[in-house]
Design a protein around this motif. Structure first.
Motif, PDB file in Angstrom:
ATOM      1  N   VAL A 124     -44.016  23.990 -12.130  1.00  0.00           N
ATOM      2  CA  VAL A 124     -43.116  23.162 -11.331  1.00  0.00           C
ATOM      3  C   VAL A 124     -42.251  22.359 -12.291  1.00  0.00           C
ATOM      4  CG1 VAL A 124     -42.935  21.368  -9.570  1.00  0.00           C
ATOM      5  CG2 VAL A 124     -44.850  22.977  -9.496  1.00  0.00           C
ATOM      6  N   MET A 155     -39.985  25.828  -8.266  1.00  0.00           N
ATOM      7  CA  MET A 155     -41.151  26.623  -8.684  1.00  0.00           C
ATOM      8  C   MET A 155     -40.645  27.742  -9.581  1.00  0.00           C
ATOM      9  SD  MET A 155     -43.973  25.620  -7.198  1.00  0.00           S
ATOM     10  CE  MET A 155     -45.049  27.053  -7.156  1.00  0.00           C
ATOM     11  N   GLU A 166     -47.852  32.420 -14.904  1.00  0.00           N
ATOM     12  CA  GLU A 166     -48.393  31.271 -14.171  1.00  0.00           C
ATOM     13  C   GLU A 166     -47.276  30.512 -13.443  1.00  0.00           C
ATOM     14  OE1 GLU A 166     -47.811  31.467 -17.313  1.00  0.00           O
ATOM     15  OE2 GLU A 166     -47.459  29.534 -18.284  1.00  0.00           O
ATOM     16  N   ASP A 167     -47.659  29.766 -12.393  1.00  0.00           N
ATOM     17  CA  ASP A 167     -46.664  28.962 -11.673  1.00  0.00           C
ATOM     18  C   ASP A 167     -46.362  27.691 -12.457  1.00  0.00           C
ATOM     19  OD1 ASP A 167     -46.365  30.639  -9.481  1.00  0.00           O
ATOM     20  OD2 ASP A 167     -48.176  29.846  -8.515  1.00  0.00           O
ATOM     21  N   LYS A 197     -41.797  30.700 -12.854  1.00  0.00           N
ATOM     22  CA  LYS A 197     -42.922  31.370 -13.511  1.00  0.00           C
ATOM     23  C   LYS A 197     -42.927  30.990 -14.985  1.00  0.00           C
ATOM     24  CE  LYS A 197     -44.741  33.655 -10.144  1.00  0.00           C
ATOM     25  NZ  LYS A 197     -46.025  33.161  -9.653  1.00  0.00           N
TER      26      LYS A 197
END
Ligand SMILES: O=C(O)CCC(=O)C(=O)O
Ligand SMILES: [Fe+2]
Length: 358
Positions: free
Chosen positions: A115, A105, A112-113, A107
């Motif tokens: 993956v 994970m 925003e996140d 940023k």
């Protein structure tokens, strides 16, 4: 002091006797319906914890190393036969396609996140939050990994009995096997968990016949000491602080890199201590800054390497995502610099920060 050691040995012998008798019960129950070959594999399992216990017990520098540098490397921590079975079991998990991609994970540039998947890395958790998470059917295919995970509380006792910082280890949070194929890598990170109080990471290396050309070293960043590379040699374990020890896996060049990672929870994350040379007058007043900023300093001191590690680990992910993650990383580093302030940054540049380990 001698009394302590004697007590420790006698406590451990008792724990191991109990463990062996439990183990025998387990084997008696199993031997009725397993092949002779399987039964002999089980005999190997009965001794594996004894070796682990001896290795931990006999290393006088383990506790001081963890407390001062934040890591310790120990060889021959388990029986080779036992480890070979574990490698076979990881291969079996791979053959059955039960190993999973390894996500991180991160940023993105707007907070925003994201993956991102580590290319060439496959993993499978066996214990999560101190519980075996695979079903009986799957566990029956990995008897050695199962036994090792079933012995988690004994492993915790072995660590606790060593004393010092290790007396604060409480439980096994997670156990996970990982397989890295050619060019697979991990970015610079710590093993902190957002929810569980992880304290200690132990990684077991399973690469028989490892050669220097296979690379895939674990690189530790134990500020204020210089980076330290651990070759992932068969039977070796490395122990380190889960939340303060920044580390990465260098791109692996071998056929396959096998590991078992064990993450332990605990109640004391005050290690490693920051140890500048007390006779060096330039360290005065500086030590506390390094200590207070130990979770951000590695990104400044090793800025280029951190960036490279992101590129090497996530090569093959969506290009926009990767660029966004790099932009966020750069922003984070700028924030850290602002927070440290100009005068401390200047001091950092001028100070021979990186000590050589004795
Ligand atoms: O395999 C290694 O040497 C370390 C892997 C690692 O850092 C992790 O699983 O968090
Ligand atoms: Fe890690």
């Amino acid at each position: 002091m001698i009394d302590d050691v004697d007590d420790w040995i006698s406590n451990m012998s008792e724990a191991l006797e109990n463990f062996d008798s439990l183990d025998n019960e387990h084997h008696k129950a199993e031997s009725a319906h397993v092949s002779p070959d399987h039964a002999s594999k089980n005999q190997v399992e009965t001794v594996f914890l004894r070796r682990f216990c001896e290795v931990i017990e006999s290393c006088d520098s383990l506790v001081p190393d963890l407390e001062i540098k934040g890591y310790c490397v120990l060889d021959d921590a388990f029986q080779p036969e036992f480890l070979r079975h574990i490698v076979d079991e990881i291969d079996m998990l791979r053959d059955c396609c039960t190993m999973e991609a390894s996500p991180n994970m991160l940023k993105g540039r707007d907070g925003e996140d994201l993956v991102l998947i580590k290319e060439g890395v496959l993993e499978k958790s066996i214990v999560v939050q101190d519980e075996l998470i695979m079903g009986e059917g799957a566990l029956s295919f990995i008897p050695n990994l199962r036994r090792l995970c079933e012995c988690r509380s004994q492993m915790v006792s072995v660590l606790q009995s060593k004393g010092g910082i290790l007396s604060n280890v409480t439980a096994l949070d997670q156990a996970k096997v990982t397989y890295i194929s050619k060019n697979g890598a991990f970015p610079v990170h710590v093993d902190a968990h957002p929810v569980y109080d992880r304290m200690l990471t132990i990684t077991l290396y399973l690469n028989e016949g490892y050669q220097d050309e296979d690379a895939g070293e674990l690189r530790l960043f134990p500020l204020p000491y210089q980076p330290f590379d651990v070759k992932p040699k068969f039977g070796r374990i490395v122990l380190f602080s889960s939340i303060h020890m920044y580390h990465r896996v260098m791109p692996s060049q071998g056929e396959g890199r096998y590991t078992l990672a064990l993450w332990f929870t605990g109640t004391d994350n005050s290690f490693p201590k920051c140890c500048f040379d007390p006779t060096d007058p330039r360290s005065e007043g500086f030590e506390q800054h390094v200590f207070a900023n130990r979770d951000s300093l590695p990104f400044l001191v090793y800025y280029e390497e951190c960036k490279r590690s992101i590129l090497e680990s996530f090569d093959g992910n969506d290009q926009d995502k990767l660029e966004s993650a790099l932009a966020a990383f750069e922003k984070k580093v700028e924030d850290y610099k602002r927070r440290l302030g100009d005068s401390l940054l200047k001091q950092l540049e001028e100070f021979p920060l990186l000590h050589k380990l004795g």
